[in-house]
Design an enzyme around this catalytic site. Structure first.
Site, PDB file in Angstrom:
ATOM      1  N   GLU A  86      30.922  26.267  99.871  1.00 22.17           N
ATOM      2  CA  GLU A  86      29.982  25.617  98.961  1.00 22.17           C
ATOM      3  C   GLU A  86      28.534  25.588  99.455  1.00 22.17           C
ATOM      4  O   GLU A  86      27.607  25.647  98.652  1.00 22.17           O
ATOM      5  CB  GLU A  86      30.459  24.174  98.701  1.00 22.17           C
ATOM      6  CG  GLU A  86      31.805  24.071  98.019  1.00 22.17           C
ATOM      7  CD  GLU A  86      31.781  24.595  96.594  1.00 22.17           C
ATOM      8  OE1 GLU A  86      30.724  24.501  95.938  1.00 22.17           O
ATOM      9  OE2 GLU A  86      32.807  25.140  96.161  1.00 22.17           O
ATOM     10  N   SER A 464      77.637 -23.132  80.203  1.00 21.28           N
ATOM     11  CA  SER A 464      77.991 -24.111  81.229  1.00 21.28           C
ATOM     12  C   SER A 464      77.113 -24.056  82.468  1.00 21.28           C
ATOM     13  O   SER A 464      77.292 -24.855  83.378  1.00 21.28           O
ATOM     14  CB  SER A 464      79.461 -23.932  81.634  1.00 21.28           C
ATOM     15  OG  SER A 464      80.300 -24.349  80.588  1.00 21.28           O
TER      16      SER A 464
END
Length: 849
Positions: A86, A464
């Site tokens: 680059e 229950s």
């Protein structure tokens, strides 16, 4: 000389014009130039990450995959590859590269095309943070001036670090750290030279030169990068030759999820989005550390999954999913293509039946793998008729399977077996009862098929499971574990619902006066109703509200004693935690800490602690027995002990959970709930009896566990909630459709000896998941000893009457009492002969158990 002077003047004039043009351009764009010093504190968009309490990654949210890295964390060869590709003169120029600009200008003049950008890495940083990618002269001018300003404000290393972390590299990967993970599943330090060259070549063409989408073009780009590195003498010829011959190995790697807990991660995501907003939550780089323990979470998921499979399979096989061929099988490639149309999940895979003989079958998956299903993996598959009816047990594999069918298969740990997608739903959640931390949470069998979180969202009838709270209210009013309650039909109905409501036992058997401990352990319905009548409906509802239940969910009629309220599993496990922690109602929480991208802790949990500093301890209101028990406590606490009370209970800024029942009350209910699992009596003498959860005793095999089953009418909801001193866990099983019953199963001739059959119920439907989880969760931990709190005494009682006795045989036992409530009367000799009060509680029908 005249021409020379004219030439000098011309060049000087052009120079002045150039300087003037640059100055004019600078002042023209100056108002639009941003402050580049913001790059020093730039906030890179990073995803939201959610972790378990022990640091395992649970999930990651956000469009951009980014793993920010520091400059010194990037391998030198990766930096060389990027710079050689680059911006080879990066460390030499001041932000712009004159040579590159001249080259680009020459190409523009000669070709008329803007094919060369001449952008340095600094210019790319300027463009990436402040500008667009439009190829215009004004944008390029701004880019140049920004690059010059950036070079003055930041060091070269800071600029390059921004570039390495900011660049888009394809497949939602931003920055080299994310690219290493996405393409190779590696850390940066683990990358090879060819892999580094591949990543370095991506910034200019992250899509076109992507190694996953376009391998040939990516290979050319990688080798070009390697050529640049060779040209710049950053690698040797031998390294170049070897690297260019390396194959393309890039494949897509998702986020490395260490712990699959989607319901937990969704709760955490929702919390942060509500707190910070969607954009900030997804891009701010926050880390959420939950209270979930990775081992307990995996134990819970396995227990729930195994239990759901077990329920589904005992109710029968619903058959193939589709027919792939009838007579002549197609080519393997065609079969695989058809199978790939159905995704696998929860360890189940779509498969094609290739061959079937008497006791085995061969199947093929979408990957082309061929497995043999043995008879043990097929024989369970009797035909499903309804949730209450199943067909006959198959005798041959051909009774179940036919070549050409598409079916589901799974590995059960021992063999590959035939499977199917379960239709029943389930949930499991565990709390630390001492501070309310959620240690695991599984909101359903599969998040893939349903994101509905049944732990927090599903309100189902409690059955229950409510009875321990009913009896806790009765204890607070004066009952004891030895109090006799009449186990007889109730003739006086409750008419508050508009119709006469007469509760019955299930099974419909009655045994006369029975001790409270036995009534709770065997879940005797009429005893629970009579206990509630003793406390009073209003007082019972008030007590249930103290346990954390919403008063809007509590009907004002006697059906409340048998569990008619609809509540969530999280509410249930929170309420049960009060028995495990000595009577405190803790607040459940699941977020331990939230950390920002910069490492700042922005939120830390401040849980409610199940303790009360000594100087704050007060007797419970309307609990005369708490004050009575206090009379038996040692009141000689030293001044130094009082000073340390807060430190022992928590930090000075700690929050303390409210006490809802006395420590003595919580202890007594816990002891009675142990009888639900371990039963009582003497089997050798004919007085032995089981509690409704006797299977837990056989599986978990620990004396420090307590629990309660729960089943509603027609088995639409089944529960098991229980605890030991360290963990409280609730399991629920039912259908999301409230109208569907869990049904019943007949005996399967091909099943195991200890198979579950007959009516589904809390002990048989939800209980096995609780049993498996607690067995795994508590493995290797010591059994917690029974330590009665101060104010608890024990006395030997007669099993038939609950009165004191001098006998020490099978007709008696030691029972716990709150000091001052123990019996004072001894049983008469004629009463001692009537000791057989125990009833046969068959497991064939456990409704309301």
């Amino acid at each position: 000389m005249k021409w020379f002077k004219r030439l000098v003047i011309a060049f000087f004039s052009l120079g002045l014009l150039g300087v003037g043009a640059i100055a004019a351009a600078y002042f023209y764009v100056l108002p639009d130039l941003p402050d580049v010093t913001t790059l020093k504190t730039v906030k890179l968009q990073t995803p939201l990450r959610i972790y378990s309490s022990d640091g395992k990654l649970i999930s990651q949210f956000g469009e951009k995959r980014r793993i920010p890295v520091k400059y010194d964390e990037v391998p030198e060869q990766l930096i060389n590859a990027v710079l050689d590709t680059e911006d080879a003169r990066f460390f030499e120029h001041r932000g712009i590269d004159p040579i590159g600009i001249i080259r680009a200008a020459f190409i523009l003049v000669t070709t008329g095309k803007k094919s060369q950008g001449a952008s340095t890495i600094t210019q790319q940083v300027a463009r990436g943070f402040f500008l667009t990618r439009d190829k215009t002269y004004i944008r390029k001018t701004k880019e140049i001036f920004l690059a010059l300003k950036i070079e003055q404000a930041l060091s070269k290393q800071e600029i390059l670090t921004l570039y390495l972390n900011r660049s888009f590299l394809g497949n939602r990967a931003y920055g080299v750290g994310a690219a290493a993970q996405v393409y190779y599943g590696k850390e940066l330090s683990e990358l090879t030279l060819p892999e580094m060259a591949m990543i370095a070549g991506l910034p200019q063409s992250p899509s076109a030169a992507n190694p996953i989408r376009n391998a040939s073009r990516a290979l050319n780009r990688r080798n070009w990068v390697l050529g640049r590195m060779l040209e710049k003498r950053n690698i040797t010829q031998a390294q170049y030759n070897e690297a260019t011959q390396a194959p393309i190995t890039a494949t897509y790697h998702g986020a490395v999820i260490d712990l699959y807990a989607p319901y937990v991660s969704e709760m955490a995501r929702d919390y942060l989005v509500e707190k910070l907003g969607e954009e900030e939550a997804y891009t701010g780089g926050y880390d959420i550390y939950t209270t979930v323990d990775s081992k307990l979470q995996m134990d819970a998921q396995k227990a729930l999954r195994n239990n759901v499979y077990a329920y589904d399979e005992r109710h029968g096989y619903r058959g193939r999913t589709k027919v792939l061929w009838v007579e002549t099988p197609p080519k393997v490639a065609e079969i695989r293509a058809k199978l790939k149309q159905t995704g696998s999940f929860q360890g189940m895979y779509p498969a094609a039946v290739l061959t079937v003989d008497e006791t085995t079958a061969q199947v093929m998956t979408a990957k082309g793998d061929v497995y043999e299903l043995p008879w043990d993996g097929i024989k369970w598959a009797r035909r499903f008729i309804t949730n209450k009816r199943q067909g006959k047990a198959p005798k041959l594999a051909t009774d179940v399977l036919t070549p050409g069918e598409q079916v589901w298969i799974r590995n059960n740990g021992d063999i590959w077996q035939l499977s199917q997608v379960p239709l029943v739903a389930s949930a499991i959640v565990t709390l630390d009862p001492h501070d309310g931390a959620i240690k695991n949470l599984v909101g359903g069998f599969s998040f893939y098929t349903s994101q509905y979180n049944r732990v927090t969202q599903a309100k189902r009838q409690l059955g229950s499971n409510i009875k321990p709270f009913i009896y806790a209210a009765a204890l607070q009013k004066g009952y004891t574990l030895s109090t006799l309650i009449n186990n007889a039909p109730i003739n006086k109905p409750d008419t508050r619902q508009g119709t006469a409501w007469r509760p019955k036992n299930s099974p419909d058997v009655y045994g006369g006066p029975t001790r409270l401990r036995v009534g709770l352990a065997q879940s005797i319905n009429v005893m629970s109703v009579r206990a509630m009548r003793y406390s009073g409906l209003d007082a019972t509802i008030a007590q249930l509200v103290k346990f954390g239940f919403d008063p809007a969910d509590l009907p004002r009629n006697e059906s409340i004693a048998l569990g008619s309220p609809s509540v969530t599993p999280l509410q249930v496990v929170t309420a049960f935690s009060t028995f495990a922690n000595g009577g405190y109602l803790v607040e459940p929480y699941f977020i331990k800490q939230i950390v920002s991208a910069s490492g700042e802790v922005i939120e830390t949990a401040n849980p409610t602690l199940a303790c009360t500093p000594a100087e704050l301890e007060q007797p419970l209101i309307d609990d005369p027995f708490a004050a009575m028990a206090n009379e038996f406590q040692d009141d000689t606490t030293s001044e130094s002990e009082a000073d340390n009370a807060v430190t022992q209970c928590g930090a000075e800024d700690s929050r303390f959970a409210p006490r809802v029942i006395s420590e003595q009350n919580a202890f007594l209910i816990s002891e009675a709930l142990k009888s639900v699992i371990w039963g009582g009596g003497d089997w050798n003498k004919g007085t032995g009896w089981n509690g409704t959860a006797w299977r837990a005793a056989r599986v978990v095999k620990r004396r420090d566990i307590a629990g309660k089953t729960g089943t509603t009418n027609e088995s639409r909801d089944t529960w098991f909630s229980g605890f030991n001193p360290k963990l409280a866990t609730t399991v629920w099983v039912g259908f999301d459709d409230h109208g569907k019953e869990l049904g019943r199963t007949s005996w399967n001739a091909n099943g195991a000896k200890n198979q579950i059959s007959q009516a589904e119920a809390g002990a048989k439907t939800a209980g096995p998941a609780w049993n498996e989880f607690m067995k795994d969760a508590l493995a290797g931990t010591p059994v917690e000893p029974v330590t009665p709190p101060e104010g608890i005494v024990s006395a030997r009682i007669d099993l038939a009457t609950g009165k004191l006795t001098r006998k020490t045989d099978h007709t008696s036992r030691f029972e716990y009492f709150i000091a001052g409530t123990e019996p004072t009367e001894y049983v008469a000799e004629q009463e001692e002969d009537n000791s057989n009060i125990f009833i046969d509680t068959s497991e064939e029908d456990e409704l309301f158990q």
